[in-house]
Design a protein around this motif. Structure first.
Motif, PDB file in Angstrom:
ATOM      1  N   UNK A  66      -4.253 -20.686 -41.150  1.00  0.00           N
ATOM      2  CA  UNK A  66      -3.469 -20.535 -39.933  1.00  0.00           C
ATOM      3  C   UNK A  66      -1.981 -20.742 -40.216  1.00  0.00           C
ATOM      4  N   UNK A  67      -1.646 -21.767 -40.990  1.00  0.00           N
ATOM      5  CA  UNK A  67      -0.244 -22.028 -41.319  1.00  0.00           C
ATOM      6  C   UNK A  67       0.364 -20.867 -42.103  1.00  0.00           C
ATOM      7  N   UNK A  68      -0.390 -20.347 -43.062  1.00  0.00           N
ATOM      8  CA  UNK A  68       0.125 -19.234 -43.855  1.00  0.00           C
ATOM      9  C   UNK A  68       0.379 -18.009 -42.981  1.00  0.00           C
ATOM     10  N   UNK A  69      -0.573 -17.683 -42.098  1.00  0.00           N
ATOM     11  CA  UNK A  69      -0.412 -16.501 -41.276  1.00  0.00           C
ATOM     12  C   UNK A  69       0.778 -16.634 -40.321  1.00  0.00           C
ATOM     13  N   UNK A  70       1.029 -17.832 -39.824  1.00  0.00           N
ATOM     14  CA  UNK A  70       2.178 -18.029 -38.947  1.00  0.00           C
ATOM     15  C   UNK A  70       3.483 -17.798 -39.705  1.00  0.00           C
ATOM     16  N   UNK A  71       3.591 -18.385 -40.892  1.00  0.00           N
ATOM     17  CA  UNK A  71       4.793 -18.196 -41.701  1.00  0.00           C
ATOM     18  C   UNK A  71       4.963 -16.727 -42.081  1.00  0.00           C
ATOM     19  N   UNK A  72       3.861 -16.078 -42.465  1.00  0.00           N
ATOM     20  CA  UNK A  72       3.929 -14.665 -42.835  1.00  0.00           C
ATOM     21  C   UNK A  72       4.407 -13.806 -41.675  1.00  0.00           C
ATOM     22  N   UNK A  73       3.898 -14.070 -40.483  1.00  0.00           N
ATOM     23  CA  UNK A  73       4.294 -13.290 -39.322  1.00  0.00           C
ATOM     24  C   UNK A  73       5.754 -13.551 -38.954  1.00  0.00           C
ATOM     25  N   UNK A  74       6.203 -14.789 -39.093  1.00  0.00           N
ATOM     26  CA  UNK A  74       7.609 -15.100 -38.815  1.00  0.00           C
ATOM     27  C   UNK A  74       8.540 -14.336 -39.752  1.00  0.00           C
ATOM     28  N   UNK A  75       8.212 -14.311 -41.036  1.00  0.00           N
ATOM     29  CA  UNK A  75       9.031 -13.556 -41.982  1.00  0.00           C
ATOM     30  C   UNK A  75       8.991 -12.067 -41.669  1.00  0.00           C
ATOM     31  N   UNK A  76       7.827 -11.573 -41.262  1.00  0.00           N
ATOM     32  CA  UNK A  76       7.719 -10.160 -40.882  1.00  0.00           C
ATOM     33  C   UNK A  76       8.651  -9.847 -39.717  1.00  0.00           C
TER      34      UNK A  76
END
Length: 410
Positions: A315-325
């Motif tokens: 969950x943490x990784x996906x949030x960071x990934x989406x923020x960078x996107x």
């Protein structure tokens, strides 16, 4: 019987439905009417056969109008006893065709929906037979039974009543089981629809995360490579390598999702498969790709190794990934992003802040983008039991904050 035990299966006749059940009911009605009519034919008195015939005909409506039928049969019985005269009777009393009274009482006990009616029907028949021991001179009814005969009539009445009441109880039990099965089936279908909807939402989140991030990085790298292809071949080559690596990772992620869809859940959802593959270490990889794409990314991870469950890391990784996107899509190259992850008192804190590359807050956001990324992040956090906040900063940029309760691994 315990609540966990399997209830006994009702008799086969209880399962009869539709046309077969209706035919069987009519056959029973005809049989009872014939019994009454044949009993009346045994008597030579002029009124016995008409009275028996009328009682038998009343029994054809015993299922639809049981109380009315009992009242009509009792009324005919009163007429029968009123016509009985020892000096020159017009009707025999008591007679064998009076069994119609017991049939009518049995119908009330078995078919009436009012729980009070079975007891009222039994009491009415008992009182009617009890009146025979004393007679009702005002109504023209003479005494026709002694106490010994009365006990016989009452015993027969109670036997029939208890039999009918047992059948009623069994019928109600079968109906309750059928209703419970119907509701259980509806509830199961509802749960299946909810599970399917949840699974579709999970697949949509994964596809969005994989496709949106990968395409955002690849588009920016392709634009950059095209801009510096002639002036700086080395930078163009680096960009092309980043595009290739991002594409390969995206294809691997897609293959994992498609494999789950083809093989069935087998007790595992798409998220559960991804959770074993994605860890906090992957944040460094996506941050480096964002740097190559032109962002300035600062990452701070203050979470001990093995302190988070796989689901929390994913969950943490996906949030960071989406923020960078989102930063790549809306702010573009030159934006500065600060990423901070830390664990405090059983809660994983995620803060991602960007400056929007100097663009006023909201100015770089496409109003027609749909906001699927924010919706997906919010759903992930809420599924984990946490809270999610996102919005523009004062001046320029955007901030995302998530708080996720952790199941700290010992």
């Amino acid at each position: 019987m315990s609540e966990e035990g399997t209830p006994p299966a009702p008799s086969a006749w209880i399962h009869l439905t539709g046309r077969h059940r209706q035919v069987l009911g009519r056959v029973c009605d005809v049989g009872l009417a014939l019994v009454v009519l044949l009993a009346a034919k045994q008597y030579d008195v002029e009124s016995d056969l008409p009275l028996g015939l009328l009682m038998g005909l009343c029994l054809f409506a015993r299922r639809q109008y049981p109380v009315t039928v009992l009242g009509a049969v009792l009324a005919l019985a009163v007429v029968q006893f009123a016509l009985h005269d020892p000096s020159g009777p017009s009707a025999s009393a008591p007679a064998a065709y009076d069994v119609a009274v017991l049939f009518a009482m049995m119908s009330v006990v078995h078919h009436s929906r009012d729980p009070r009616m079975p007891y009222a029907a039994g009491a009415a028949v008992l009182l009617a037979t009890g009146a025979g021991t004393v007679g009702i001179p005002a109504a023209g009814l003479e005494r026709f039974a002694d106490p010994e005969t009365l006990l016989y009539f009452w015993g027969l009445t109670l036997t029939v009543w208890l039999t009918a009441f047992s059948l009623r109880t069994r019928r109600l039990y079968a109906e309750s089981q059928a209703a419970r099965a119907w509701h259980a089936e509806r509830e199961q279908e509802h749960r299946m629809r909810l599970a399917a909807a949840e699974e579709r939402a999970g697949i949509a989140r994964e596809l969005h995360d994989v496709v949106a991030h990968s395409l955002a990085v690849m588009i920016l790298q392709a634009d950059g490579a095209g801009a510096v292809l002639r002036k700086s071949p080395d930078m163009a080559e680096t960009a092309l390598k980043t595009i290739a690596a991002t594409g390969r990772d995206a294809i691997d992620d897609m293959h994992r999702i498609v494999r789950v869809l083809r093989e069935g859940d087998q007790g595992q959802a798409v998220d559960e498969v991804e959770r074993r593959l994605v860890t906090l270490d992957e944040i460094g990889t996506v941050a480096e790709r964002a740097r190559v794409a032109g962002l300035t990314v600062d990452v701070s991870v203050e979470v001990g190794e093995g302190r988070l469950a796989p689901a929390e890391e994913m969950t943490a990784f996906r949030i960071v990934q989406e923020c960078l996107t989102n930063v790549l899509r809306h702010a573009g190259a030159g934006a500065k992003v600060g990423i901070e992850l830390r664990e405090e008192q059983g809660t994983l804190l995620i803060d991602v802040v960007d400056d929007g590359a100097g663009t006023l807050a909201g100015g770089g956001v496409d109003p027609h983008s749909g906001g699927n990324g924010l919706v997906g992040m919010r759903e992930r956090v809420e599924l984990a039991g946490g809270t999610f906040e996102a919005g523009p900063r004062l001046g320029s940029g955007w901030h995302v904050r998530a708080r996720i309760p952790t199941r700290t691994k010992r």
